[in-house]
Design a protein around this motif. Structure first.
Motif, PDB file in Angstrom:
ATOM      1  N   CYS A 104       0.844  -1.193   0.000  1.00 33.27           N
ATOM      2  CA  CYS A 104       0.000   0.000   0.000  1.00 33.27           C
ATOM      3  C   CYS A 104       0.884   1.250   0.000  1.00 33.27           C
ATOM      4  CB  CYS A 104      -0.914   0.007   1.229  1.00 33.27           C
ATOM      5  SG  CYS A 104      -1.869  -1.517   1.441  1.00 33.27           S
ATOM      6  N   THR A 105       0.266   2.380  -0.201  1.00 32.50           N
ATOM      7  CA  THR A 105       1.044   3.623  -0.186  1.00 32.50           C
ATOM      8  C   THR A 105       1.354   4.080   1.229  1.00 32.50           C
ATOM      9  OG1 THR A 105      -1.004   4.912  -0.345  1.00 32.50           O
ATOM     10  CG2 THR A 105       0.130   4.371  -2.408  1.00 32.50           C
ATOM     11  N   GLY A 106       0.588   3.589   2.184  1.00 31.73           N
ATOM     12  CA  GLY A 106       0.829   3.964   3.582  1.00 31.73           C
ATOM     13  C   GLY A 106      -0.422   3.809   4.415  1.00 31.73           C
ATOM     14  N   GLY A 107      -0.353   4.261   5.655  1.00 30.80           N
ATOM     15  CA  GLY A 107      -1.505   4.201   6.534  1.00 30.80           C
ATOM     16  C   GLY A 107      -2.640   5.061   6.029  1.00 30.80           C
ATOM     17  N   SER A 108      -3.847   4.742   6.462  1.00 32.13           N
ATOM     18  CA  SER A 108      -5.023   5.481   6.015  1.00 32.13           C
ATOM     19  C   SER A 108      -4.925   6.953   6.406  1.00 32.13           C
ATOM     20  CB  SER A 108      -6.289   4.876   6.613  1.00 32.13           C
ATOM     21  OG  SER A 108      -7.418   5.623   6.250  1.00 32.13           O
ATOM     22  N   SER A 109      -5.346   7.807   5.499  1.00 31.09           N
ATOM     23  CA  SER A 109      -5.302   9.250   5.756  1.00 31.09           C
ATOM     24  C   SER A 109      -6.494   9.725   6.566  1.00 31.09           C
ATOM     25  CB  SER A 109      -5.262  10.014   4.427  1.00 31.09           C
ATOM     26  OG  SER A 109      -6.424   9.723   3.649  1.00 31.09           O
ATOM     27  N   VAL A 110      -7.459   8.829   6.811  1.00 37.31           N
ATOM     28  CA  VAL A 110      -8.632   9.182   7.609  1.00 37.31           C
ATOM     29  C   VAL A 110      -8.762   8.190   8.756  1.00 37.31           C
ATOM     30  CG1 VAL A 110      -9.826  10.201   5.633  1.00 37.31           C
ATOM     31  CG2 VAL A 110     -10.215   7.792   6.199  1.00 37.31           C
ATOM     32  N   GLY A 111      -9.624   8.521   9.702  1.00 35.51           N
ATOM     33  CA  GLY A 111      -9.894   7.661  10.844  1.00 35.51           C
ATOM     34  C   GLY A 111     -10.954   8.307  11.698  1.00 35.51           C
ATOM     35  N   THR A 112     -11.310   7.652  12.787  1.00 33.31           N
ATOM     36  CA  THR A 112     -12.353   8.202  13.651  1.00 33.31           C
ATOM     37  C   THR A 112     -11.856   9.428  14.398  1.00 33.31           C
ATOM     38  OG1 THR A 112     -13.235   5.963  13.940  1.00 33.31           O
ATOM     39  CG2 THR A 112     -14.012   7.661  15.471  1.00 33.31           C
ATOM     40  N   TRP A 113     -10.715   9.296  15.062  1.00 28.87           N
ATOM     41  CA  TRP A 113     -10.150  10.413  15.825  1.00 28.87           C
ATOM     42  C   TRP A 113      -8.740  10.757  15.373  1.00 28.87           C
ATOM     43  CZ3 TRP A 113     -13.796  12.881  18.123  1.00 28.87           C
ATOM     44  CH2 TRP A 113     -14.924  12.192  18.578  1.00 28.87           C
ATOM     45  N   GLU A 114      -8.056   9.811  14.799  1.00 28.88           N
ATOM     46  CA  GLU A 114      -6.757  10.068  14.220  1.00 28.88           C
ATOM     47  C   GLU A 114      -6.600   9.176  13.000  1.00 28.88           C
ATOM     48  OE1 GLU A 114      -6.651   7.247  17.538  1.00 28.88           O
ATOM     49  OE2 GLU A 114      -6.803   9.423  17.671  1.00 28.88           O
ATOM     50  N   ALA A 115      -5.818   9.631  12.060  1.00 37.39           N
ATOM     51  CA  ALA A 115      -5.655   8.915  10.803  1.00 37.39           C
ATOM     52  C   ALA A 115      -5.180   7.492  11.054  1.00 37.39           C
ATOM     53  CB  ALA A 115      -4.671   9.652   9.909  1.00 37.39           C
ATOM     54  N   GLY A 116      -5.828   6.550  10.376  1.00 43.23           N
ATOM     55  CA  GLY A 116      -5.406   5.165  10.425  1.00 43.23           C
ATOM     56  C   GLY A 116      -6.072   4.313  11.469  1.00 43.23           C
ATOM     57  N   SER A 117      -6.865   4.904  12.360  1.00 43.29           N
ATOM     58  CA  SER A 117      -7.512   4.152  13.431  1.00 43.29           C
ATOM     59  C   SER A 117      -9.014   4.399  13.384  1.00 43.29           C
ATOM     60  CB  SER A 117      -6.957   4.571  14.794  1.00 43.29           C
ATOM     61  OG  SER A 117      -7.604   3.872  15.831  1.00 43.29           O
ATOM     62  N   PHE A 118      -9.786   3.306  13.451  1.00 46.51           N
ATOM     63  CA  PHE A 118     -11.232   3.391  13.273  1.00 46.51           C
ATOM     64  C   PHE A 118     -11.933   2.723  14.457  1.00 46.51           C
ATOM     65  CE2 PHE A 118      -9.187   3.415   9.181  1.00 46.51           C
ATOM     66  CZ  PHE A 118      -9.886   4.348   8.426  1.00 46.51           C
ATOM     67  N   ASP A 119     -12.667   3.507  15.260  1.00 43.19           N
ATOM     68  CA  ASP A 119     -13.441   2.928  16.349  1.00 43.19           C
ATOM     69  C   ASP A 119     -14.540   2.034  15.781  1.00 43.19           C
ATOM     70  OD1 ASP A 119     -11.891   4.255  18.126  1.00 43.19           O
ATOM     71  OD2 ASP A 119     -13.455   5.585  18.892  1.00 43.19           O
ATOM     72  N   PHE A 120     -14.880   0.977  16.514  1.00 43.91           N
ATOM     73  CA  PHE A 120     -15.850   0.021  15.981  1.00 43.91           C
ATOM     74  C   PHE A 120     -17.213   0.654  15.743  1.00 43.91           C
ATOM     75  CE2 PHE A 120     -19.095  -3.306  16.408  1.00 43.91           C
ATOM     76  CZ  PHE A 120     -18.749  -4.080  15.316  1.00 43.91           C
ATOM     77  N   TYR A 121     -17.668   1.537  16.622  1.00 49.35           N
ATOM     78  CA  TYR A 121     -18.987   2.148  16.410  1.00 49.35           C
ATOM     79  C   TYR A 121     -19.007   2.964  15.127  1.00 49.35           C
ATOM     80  CZ  TYR A 121     -17.547   6.885  17.746  1.00 49.35           C
ATOM     81  OH  TYR A 121     -16.965   8.127  17.772  1.00 49.35           O
ATOM     82  N   ASP A 122     -17.860   3.567  14.779  1.00 49.30           N
ATOM     83  CA  ASP A 122     -17.741   4.319  13.534  1.00 49.30           C
ATOM     84  C   ASP A 122     -17.779   3.373  12.338  1.00 49.30           C
ATOM     85  OD1 ASP A 122     -17.294   6.447  11.773  1.00 49.30           O
ATOM     86  OD2 ASP A 122     -15.120   6.383  12.040  1.00 49.30           O
TER      87      ASP A 122
END
Length: 699
Positions: A356-374
């Motif tokens: 991949c090109t790198g970690g995700s540029s978006v997330g729930t509170w910080e890029a690359g990390s996604f809370d389950f409810y989100d």
């Protein structure tokens, strides 16, 4: 003063809350889920972490927790005071800031090196929530945690110390018998003062790993055991006096390196259990997409070049602890309530195990990390994302062919396989990071359904304790009164006593004695005592005790000695911090008056003070005078002249305002200083940048 910290198993350098790099080095044998060979327990632990900063921009308060879903809540994080400050200045960390050590009233305190202190006094004990009163000694998140016990009296709360960001002083604390003693004694004091049921050490990590600036030494391996042994000794002694069992746990890394750098078998014999952080096996610190918390080893991952895939999975991590001598019943398996994502992943394999090109540029509170409810609300089979299942690793994942984003996460199905693993191995239960990530309770419901916790939640306790009997004075000085009383009883259990001076709360204690200090000589006072329980029920008042403090013979007319060695230890554009050597007095020094020229600037009880509200690039001259209870004031200390820092111009940077929407990375000025926004939020009164380091970072 927020510990911007993510509870992780493997991180080398960190991004805000979550580390974005990982030191992957040592391979251990792989293990796969086997048929059940161990007897399932009748009662499992379900341990949920609650991070203090969730009550800020994430707007997830303690009151939002369902306490019937968990057996234990670990409150993250308290910190370690060293040389009068706490925090971690390491520039590679997510929040390289330090603060003075403070008490529950946000007052600077002078305590020995190695003392456990509040991580964020305002949110921990200062912020008022619905139902709080002006005269209660403890408010904030900690008081809200205690209120949860009214709903579930079986709930235990544990203070977690350290974490990824605040592990910088553990090695220093563990290094000597003196600092181990200080830490252990302060653990007892902390539990008693704030009504916690135990202490959890999250040292990331002994010997090696963690942030580069952390103290560390080869002797950490043995010293960690010595530190835990001393804490156990002090907790057991306190429990014998208090009539309760105080818990001691640790959070452990899941790697073979962690097992090699600790004496796990000896540690397991000391602690009540170990929370193993079996997650963060893969993330944005690598370019190849893989799974955050795979249960089993997937040979396809190794074939694709995923680093150390045979070692970095849940089963291998847990088995490593078992092989190191940790009894299965004392091992609590970590489960993540969040996922990790990558961008620019090739479509082959639906994005799994792709470069991949790198970690995700978006997330729930910080890029690359996604809370389950989100993920539930916005990603799982929605908005171009399709859910797939890896039946070898036993985890789901998402892929969006349009934007080439891959997300690894856990859901109810994968957690079902992990609870089956817990039962098959006879483990002690499950731990998860963290409560705000599962706002719909989907994952908590699954853990609760699969892992019986024993018993039922009793009805809400509305019965108050009996009235304390035979309240009496057992000692009087010119400035203090010591009281004693007979213990109360309660249908569930007495947790403490409130002592009142007239109608005002003077102190709260857990035992049946109290000393009220700071009184005036030759003055009459009337005291009463009320007992309280975990549900918050208060007894009626005890008999009133009226007693007069003694008069000073001839009156105390001797002033304290003058403070010495006054120096400035820090300057900003609007404040100056001072420190000095303590004065002595024939009776006792009660405080210090700090003067700006001839004007009283502040009064403190310790030997440091910060004078705020000053003009930038301006010289000021300060002196300090000591005082005693009789009102005698010493001569002035040496004078110190110091200039505030000059203003830093920031063209285009606006002043902070209330009711304004701010985005991450945005700069503002406040009181002559520049701050960077760390989390998107809409500002409110009381959330000024200088007050809320979880939202703003001083530049």
């Amino acid at each position: 003063m927020i510990n911007l910290n993510k509870h992780t198993a493997f991180k080398k350098t960190a991004k805000f809350f979550l580390g974005l790099s990982l030191l992957l080095s040592v391979i251990v044998p792989s293990f796969t889920l086997q048929p059940a060979t161990a007897e399932a327990a009748d009662s499992y632990k379900i341990v949920g972490y609650y991070p203090s900063w969730a009550a800020y921009g994430r707007n997830y308060n303690v009151a939002d927790i369902d306490p019937t879903k968990v057996t234990h809540i670990n409150y993250a994080f308290a910190d370690i005071c060293w040389n009068g400050i706490h925090g971690n200045p390491d520039p590679s960390g997510p929040n390289p800031v330090t603060w003075t050590c403070q008490n529950e009233k946000s007052q600077t305190i002078n305590v020995p090196n190695g003392t456990i202190v509040l991580g964020d006094p305002w949110i921990d004990t200062g912020k008022t929530f619905a139902g709080d009163t002006w005269d209660q000694p403890i408010a904030g998140n900690i008081n809200q945690l205690n209120k949860l016990k009214q709903t579930n009296p079986n709930l235990k709360t544990i203070i977690s110390v350290g974490g990824w960001t605040w592990s910088n002083r553990f090695s220093d604390v563990a290094a000597t018998a003196a600092t181990r003693e200080v830490f252990a004694n302060s653990a007892v004091d902390f539990l008693r003062k704030y009504n916690f049921d135990g202490v959890d050490l999250d040292w990331e990590y002994p010997v090696s790993g963690g942030l580069d600036g952390n103290s560390k030494r080869p002797e950490d391996k043995q010293n960690y055991t010595l530190l835990l042994s001393k804490i156990r000794e002090k907790l057991d002694a306190a429990g014998a006096v208090d009539g309760k069992k105080y818990l001691l746990t640790i959070a452990s890394g899941a790697s073979a390196t962690y097992a090699a750098n600790t004496e796990l078998a000896k540690i397991a014999a000391i602690v009540d259990w170990i929370n193993i952080m079996t997650y963060d096996f893969n993330g944005a610190w690598q370019k190849i997409s893989a799974h955050n918390a795979p249960l089993n080893y997937d040979p396809a991952a190794s074939a694709a070049g995923v680093p150390d895939a045979n070692a970095f999975n849940v089963a291998a991590g847990a088995q490593g602890h078992l092989d190191a001598g940790v009894p299965a019943a004392k091992l609590v398996l970590g489960v993540p309530f969040y996922g990790r994502g990558w961008d620019g992943c090739a479509q082959a394999g639906n994005g799994q195990y792709q470069t991949c090109t790198g970690g995700s540029s978006v997330g729930t509170w910080e890029a690359g990390s996604f809370d389950f409810y989100d993920l539930e609300a916005n990603y799982i089979n929605k908005n171009g994302y399709t859910r797939y299942w890896n039946d070898t690793a036993k985890v789901p994942y998402l892929y969006n062919a349009s934007n080439k984003r891959f997300i690894s996460y856990d859901d109810a199905e994968s957690i079902g396989y992990k609870t089956a693993y817990i039962k098959s191995k006879g483990l002690g239960g499950a731990m998860f990071w963290e409560l705000s990530g599962d706002r719909n309770k989907t994952l908590q419901n699954k853990l609760k359904a699969d892992l019986p916790t024993g018993g039922t939640v009793p009805p809400v306790d509305t019965t108050a304790p009996s009235v304390p009997g035979n309240a009496r004075s057992t000692g009087v000085t010119a400035n203090s009164v010591t009281l004693a009383w007979n213990a109360s009883t309660d249908n569930v259990g007495v947790t403490g006593y409130n002592v009142y001076n007239g109608a005002n709360l003077a102190t709260s204690v857990t035992g049946t004695t109290a000393t009220i200090s700071g009184l005036t000589a030759g003055t009459s006072y009337t005291f009463t005592v009320k007992a309280k329980d975990a549900a918050g029920n208060l007894s009626a008042a005890s008999n009133a005790v009226t007693v007069s403090t003694t008069a000073q013979p001839g009156g105390d007319t001797q002033a304290p000695t003058a403070p010495t060695n006054l120096v400035s230890t820090a300057q900003t554009t609007s404040s100056i911090t001072l420190s000095w050597s303590a004065s002595t007095d024939n009776v006792g020094v009660t405080g210090y008056d700090v003067y700006n020229g001839t004007t009283l600037a502040t009064t403190v009880t310790g030997t440091t003070a910060t004078i705020s509200g000053l003009a930038a690039d301006t010289s000021y001259t300060f002196t300090v005078k000591a005082k005693d209870a009789a009102g005698n004031v010493s001569a002035a200390s040496n004078a110190v002249s110091v200039k505030t820092a000059a203003e830093t111009t920031n063209p285009g940077v606006s002043a902070w305002q209330v009711n304004t929407a701010y985005t991450a990375g945005q700069l503002v000025t406040y009181n002559g200083k520049t701050y960077k926004c760390l989390q998107p939020h809409t500002s409110l009164a009381g959330w000024e940048p200088s007050n809320v380091p979880a939202l703003w970072q001083l530049q």
